[in-house]
Design an enzyme around this catalytic site. Structure first.
Site, PDB file in Angstrom:
ATOM      1  N   ARG A 116       0.887  -1.185   0.000  1.00 14.37           N
ATOM      2  CA  ARG A 116       0.000   0.000   0.000  1.00 14.37           C
ATOM      3  C   ARG A 116       0.908   1.213   0.000  1.00 14.37           C
ATOM      4  NH1 ARG A 116      -5.288   1.574   3.474  1.00 14.37           N
ATOM      5  NH2 ARG A 116      -6.091   0.181   1.888  1.00 14.37           N
ATOM      6  N   HIS A 143      -7.414   1.005  -6.479  1.00 16.32           N
ATOM      7  CA  HIS A 143      -7.619   0.121  -5.325  1.00 16.32           C
ATOM      8  C   HIS A 143      -8.302  -1.158  -5.830  1.00 16.32           C
ATOM      9  CE1 HIS A 143      -7.816  -1.183  -1.338  1.00 16.32           C
ATOM     10  NE2 HIS A 143      -8.620  -0.295  -0.782  1.00 16.32           N
ATOM     11  N   GLN A 146     -10.181  -3.688  -3.531  1.00 15.44           N
ATOM     12  CA  GLN A 146     -11.495  -3.195  -3.103  1.00 15.44           C
ATOM     13  C   GLN A 146     -12.557  -3.541  -4.151  1.00 15.44           C
ATOM     14  OE1 GLN A 146     -12.262  -1.468  -0.090  1.00 15.44           O
ATOM     15  NE2 GLN A 146     -14.247  -2.124  -0.814  1.00 15.44           N
ATOM     16  N   ASP A 234     -17.400   7.656  -1.590  1.00 11.78           N
ATOM     17  CA  ASP A 234     -16.172   7.453  -0.815  1.00 11.78           C
ATOM     18  C   ASP A 234     -15.809   8.778  -0.165  1.00 11.78           C
ATOM     19  OD1 ASP A 234     -13.919   6.268   0.262  1.00 11.78           O
ATOM     20  OD2 ASP A 234     -12.789   6.183  -1.615  1.00 11.78           O
ATOM     21  N   CYS A 276     -16.391   1.986   0.454  1.00 16.54           N
ATOM     22  CA  CYS A 276     -15.266   1.091   0.780  1.00 16.54           C
ATOM     23  C   CYS A 276     -14.808   1.232   2.228  1.00 16.54           C
ATOM     24  CB  CYS A 276     -14.118   1.324  -0.186  1.00 16.54           C
ATOM     25  SG  CYS A 276     -13.290   2.904   0.023  1.00 16.54           S
ATOM     26  N   ARG A 304     -13.739  -8.210   1.559  1.00 14.86           N
ATOM     27  CA  ARG A 304     -12.299  -8.023   1.310  1.00 14.86           C
ATOM     28  C   ARG A 304     -11.542  -9.312   1.661  1.00 14.86           C
ATOM     29  NH1 ARG A 304     -10.093  -2.912   1.284  1.00 14.86           N
ATOM     30  NH2 ARG A 304      -8.235  -4.040   0.656  1.00 14.86           N
TER      31      ARG A 304
HETATM   32  N1   CP Z   1     -11.189   0.194   2.226  1.00 11.49           N
HETATM   33  C1   CP Z   1      -9.954   0.119   2.699  1.00 11.49           C
HETATM   34  O1   CP Z   1      -8.979  -0.104   1.968  1.00 11.49           O
HETATM   35  O2   CP Z   1      -9.848   0.206   4.057  1.00 11.49           O
HETATM   36  P1   CP Z   1      -8.504   0.411   4.871  1.00 11.49           P
HETATM   37  O3   CP Z   1      -7.923   1.746   4.476  1.00 11.49           O
HETATM   38  O4   CP Z   1      -8.905   0.354   6.323  1.00 11.49           O
HETATM   39  O5   CP Z   1      -7.547  -0.713   4.521  1.00 11.49           O
END
Ligand code: CP
Length: 319
Positions: A116, A143, A146, A234, A276, A304
Site C-alpha cells: 500500500r 484500489h 477493493q 467514498d 469502501c 475483502r
Molecule cells: N477500504 C480500505 O482499503 O480500508 P482500509 O484503508 O482500512 O484498509
C-alpha cells in the site's frame, strides 16, 4: 554455486513471469472472474486444506489501514500461509532504499508482496524487479482489491453485475478510477457524478470506452443515480489528498454530492449502497443511508477477506 543452490535460485527467479495483481486493466476478464469464483468458494468454505502452507507473504504499508491489513493478514493465515506485516517507515524503503532493491531482497525471502503506497510509481518499480507476485493494496490512483470485494458484494445481493447500472457520487479518486477499470472488465454501466475539478483522468475514461465500457460522466449526482442498481461513494479527502490541498475547498466542491436519503430515493427502489470505508459520516454519506436497509457496506468490508483469498490463490498459481 553448487548445483542445488543453482536450482533454488532458478526456482526463486522463476521462468514464468510473476502473476502481479496491480491493475484490473492489466488482467483479462476471464482471469478476474476465476479469482472471484475462488473468493466465493473461500467464503463458502469450499477451499480444501491449507493451500498456502509453506508460503509466506510480506504486507508493506506506507499508509494507515484497517480492512486491508486485517483481511490480508487473517486471510493468509486461514489459508495456511505465513505473513509478515511491515511498515515502510520501519524499513530501509522508508529511508531511501529503492523499491527495486527492496523487491530483489524480498523476492529471496517471501512468495508474494502486497504494497500500500501513496505513489503508484513505487509499486510499478517494485513489480518490475520482483520475481514473486506483487499485489496492489491501494495506490494514489487505484484500489483493485477493493473492487474485487465490491463486485463480489454486488453479485451476492443483486446477481450478475454485467449490464447493471452502478452510480458513483463524489470525488473521482483512486476507488472511482478502479470502478472505471472494473466497468470495462466486468461489463457494467458506470455513471460518475463528480465536480468537474475532481473528475477522473480523461485518459483512463478513454481507455475504458475503447475497451467497450459504458462510462457516463456528469456533474449532476441526481442524473447519475437515476434508476441505478447500486450507488457508491467514498471519502472526500483520500489519503493521497491530505497533503496536496486543504480539505475545506474539497468539502465545498463535494457537498452537493453527499449520498443522503433524498439522493438515494432517485435510484432503483432495491438499489444497494456501497462505500469502501472508512466513512466520514455526515460528510459523503449520512447515518440514515449508511445504517439504512439498502446499505451493504459491512458485507463489502467482510468480502475483502474472501475476495483477496481468490487474488492470493491466483497470484501464487494455486487457482
Ligand atoms: N477500504 C480500505 O482499503 O480500508 P482500509 O484503508 O482500512 O484498509
Amino acid at each position: 554455486m553448487s548445483a542445488s543452490l543453482a536450482a533454488v535460485k532458478t526456482e526463486r527467479g522463476g521462468r514464468e513471469p510473476p502473476r502481479h495483481f496491480l491493475e484490473l486493466m492489466d488482467i483479462e476478464p476471464a482471469v478476474l472472474r476465476r479469482m472471484l469464483d475462488l473468493g466465493v468458494k473461500a467464503k463458502r468454505g469450499e477451499i480444501a486444506g491449507k493451500p498456502l502452507a509453506g508460503k509466506s507473504v510480506a504486507l508493506i504499508f506506507e499508509k494507515p489501514s484497517t480492512r486491508t491489513r486485517v483481511s490480508f493478514e487473517l486471510g493468509i493465515r486461514q489459508l495456511g500461509g505465513e505473513v509478515i506485516v511491515l511498515s515502510s517507515k520501519d524499513m530501509q524503503l522508508g529511508r531511501g532504499e529503492t523499491p527495486a532493491d527492496t523487491a530483489r531482497v524480498l523476492s529471496r525471502y517471501v512468495d508474494a508482496i502486497m504494497l500500500r503506497t501513496d505513489d503508484v510509481a513505487k509499486i510499478r518499480e517494485l513489480a518490475r524487479h520482483a520475481t514473486v507476485p506483487v499485489i496492489n493494496g491501494l495506490t494514489d490512483v487505484s484500489h483493485p482489491c477493493q473492487l474485487m470485494a465490491d463486485v463480489m458484494t454486488f453479485e451476492e445481493h443483486r446477481g450478475p453485475i454485467a449490464g447493471q447500472v452502478v452510480a458513483w457520487t463524489g470525488d473521482g479518486n483512486n476507488v472511482a478510477q478502479s470502478f472505471i477499470q472494473a466497468a470495462a472488465r466486468f461489463g457494467f454501466t458506470l455513471r460518475l457524478a463528480t465536480p468537474p475539478e475532481l473528475a477522473p483522468p480523461a485518459q483512463l475514461v478513454d481507455w475504458a470506452r475503447k475497451e467497450g465500457a459504458k462510462i457516463e460522466l456528469t456533474a449532476d449526482p441526481v442524473a447519475a443515480v437515476a434508476g441505478a442498481s447500486c450507488v457508491v461513494t467514498d471519502t472526500w479527502v483520500s489519503m493521497s489528498d491530505e497533503k496536496a490541498d486543504g480539505p475545506s475547498s474539497r468539502h465545498n466542491l463535494l457537498a452537493p454530492y453527499q449520498l443522503n436519503e433524498a439522493l438515494l430515493a432517485r435510484a432503483a427502489p432495491d438499489a444497494i449502497v456501497m462505500h469502501c470505508l472508512p466513512a466520514h459520516r455526515g460528510e459523503e454519506i449520512t447515518d440514515a443511508v449508511m445504517d439504512g436497509p439498502q446499505s451493504v457496506v459491512f458485507d463489502e468490508a467482510e468480502n475483502r477477506l474472501h475476495a483477496q483469498k481468490g487474488v492470493l490463490l491466483w497470484a501464487l498459481g494455486l487457482g
